[in-house]
Design an enzyme around this catalytic site. Structure first.
Site, short mmCIF file in Angstrom:
data_model
loop_
_atom_site.label_atom_id
_atom_site.label_comp_id
_atom_site.label_asym_id
_atom_site.label_seq_id
_atom_site.Cartn_x
_atom_site.Cartn_y
_atom_site.Cartn_z
N ASP A 106 31.03 75.23 63.34
CA ASP A 106 29.79 74.91 64.03
C ASP A 106 28.85 76.12 64.00
O ASP A 106 29.28 77.27 63.80
CB ASP A 106 30.05 74.47 65.47
CG ASP A 106 30.68 75.56 66.34
OD1 ASP A 106 31.56 76.29 65.84
OD2 ASP A 106 30.29 75.69 67.51
N GLU A 135 32.96 76.64 68.79
CA GLU A 135 32.95 78.07 69.15
C GLU A 135 31.60 78.47 69.73
O GLU A 135 31.54 79.27 70.67
CB GLU A 135 33.28 78.92 67.92
CG GLU A 135 33.62 80.37 68.24
CD GLU A 135 32.43 81.30 68.36
OE1 GLU A 135 32.58 82.40 68.90
OE2 GLU A 135 31.32 80.90 67.90
#
Length: 456
Positions: A88, A153
């Site tokens: 991400d 994250e």
């Protein structure tokens, strides 16, 4: 090793095209409208891992974004490495400050520009291609490998600790390797072997029922801003030492080898004055700047609110005031214990005439892998083989909560060997990744797996 390096050179353009396709996927975890992009990115990774020669490549659904797993476990008698990364990325705002579209990768001046180029898609991709290079030329790996690549994250990894807890056997390994950090500067390979933990709170001070006229009531009641100012001042003495009783009780000193490693970095105080624009440095008396930044705990006031904030003067005694504080913690300090000490200090120094309450923030545990651990030293040797200069060993002043979670749940040494640079604008417009470190990083990772197999 030459065959592997030749393969990576031969396939460089093909691999960069693949990286372009990876970077073009808009896997922004903070924005719900990119859920479909998140899923597509996870699927892309499964295919890339499979194509590289890894096995059991799968998507594991969680309560949040999916986790991608793959492995290769045929190196009998050799260590097993868990490679962690995230697919991400951060949002791209403000879009107008990008020189080129954030999801249209472009190479300029031997730098690859795109969101995620440095943090962390580019570094994850390098690990995949290093495995491919070894398998294509050697037919097998010198160590056993597992990949755990998550998609949350950038929003704090809220579901990953539970996934790790529930999949301890699946993720079981001898060492964890993470390339989501950087080098201290161009040409200086760096291993971060420790991170500070985190805890924090917001302090609320409540006085009168509502704002009052300072002419009518001034001098008769406690002013919440004055009260919270005195409370905040009580946290430190005039030399920067934290005055909370028991705060330093569990802090362990640096080893002589660590002190020498810090000195070897030759980073002067002028560097930090230039970076910050501060007229001078200030901190806990008796410690160097690097020690204050990396291995000493802190208590910082991050924000304060209360009273009239508009233009001009409004003569009021405010009804309430608040402040936000955070502490960076070092190994052996427990966030829960530090929070309890802070609450005890606040109660002991509670100003008269007001009510004081606290609201707690998220907490993260500090971690450190011993400086002389064989997994750390093997990584340093791999860097030096490729970069031809000594490896720098640092601790990080910040916090990566998931690293501490891995450390606690799996009880494994963690090796942070990153290839980004401080000026690569991760989290900002025009994020980029130096291709010199892409090329050398690929070689370093390959060398590391062979070094690790030898020393384990």
């Amino acid at each position: 090793m030459k065959m592997i390096e030749d393969y990576l050179k031969e396939k460089r353009n093909v691999h960069l095209e693949e990286l372009f396709s990876f970077l073009s996927l808009e896997s922004i975890s903070a924005l719900p409208e990119h859920k479909e992009d998140i899923q597509k990115t996870a699927e892309w990774l499964v295919q890339a891992l499979t194509n590289a020669g890894l096995e059991n490549a799968s998507i594991y659904q969680t309560k949040g974004n999916p986790v991608v797993y793959a492995d290769w476990l045929h190196a009998e008698g050799k260590p097993t490495v868990l490679v962690y990364g995230h697919y991400d990325v951060q949002p791209v705002d403000p879009l107008e400050l990008w020189d080129t579209p954030p999801f249209s990768p472009e190479i300029r001046d031997e730098k690859l520009y795109a969101r995620g180029a440095s943090d962390d898609k580019g570094q994850v991709f390098m690990h995949i291609k290093a495995i491919e290079g070894i398998l294509q030329t050697n037919g097998s790996l010198p160590v056993n490998i597992k990949f755990c690549i998550e998609g949350e994250e950038e929003v704090g990894s809220p579901t990953l600790p539970l996934f790790v807890e529930e999949n301890k056997e699946l993720l079981g390994a001898d060492v964890i390797v993470i390339s989501d950090t950087g080098m201290i500067e161009q040409g200086k390979p760096t291993i971060c072997y420790g991170l500070r933990g985190l805890c924090g709170m917001e302090i609320h001070v409540k006085g009168p029922r509502s704002d009052l006229h300072s002419g009518l009531f001034g001098g008769a009641i406690q002013n919440p801003i004055a009260a919270i100012s005195g409370l905040l001042a009580s946290f430190h003495d005039q030399n920067g030492v934290i005055a909370v009783e028991g705060f330093y009780d569990r802090v362990t000193p640096l080893t002589p080898d660590e002190k020498e490693a810090f000195k070897a970095l030759q980073i002067s105080d002028d560097t930090f004055i230039e970076q910050t624009g501060s007229p001078t440095l200030f901190g806990e008396e008796g410690f160097s700047t690097l020690e204050r930044l990396w291995v000493r705990p802190t208590l910082e006031i991050n924000g304060i609110k209360g009273g009239f904030q508009g233009t001009g003067v409004k003569t009021v005694i405010p009804s309430e005031a608040s402040a936000k504080i955070t502490c960076r913690l070092v190994p052996a300090q427990d966030p829960e214990e530090i929070v309890a000490l802070l609450e005890k200090h606040i109660e002991a120094h509670k100003p008269k005439g007001v009510d004081v309450t606290v609201q707690l923030f998220d907490k993260g545990t500090p971690f450190v892998t011993p400086f002389d651990h064989k997994a750390i030293q093997a990584a340093g040797k791999a860097y030096e083989t490729v970069y031809k200069v000594p490896t720098s060993y640092t601790r990080g002043g910040g916090s990566i909560p998931i690293v501490a979670a891995f450390d606690q749940i799996l009880n494994l040494p963690v090796v942070l060997m990153g290839f980004g640079l401080p000026d690569e604008n991760f989290h900002a417009p025009n994020e980029h990744f130096h291709l010199e470190n892409y090329d050398k990083g690929l070689q370093t990772i390959c060398h590391y797996w062979f070094e690790l197999a030898e020393v384990w």
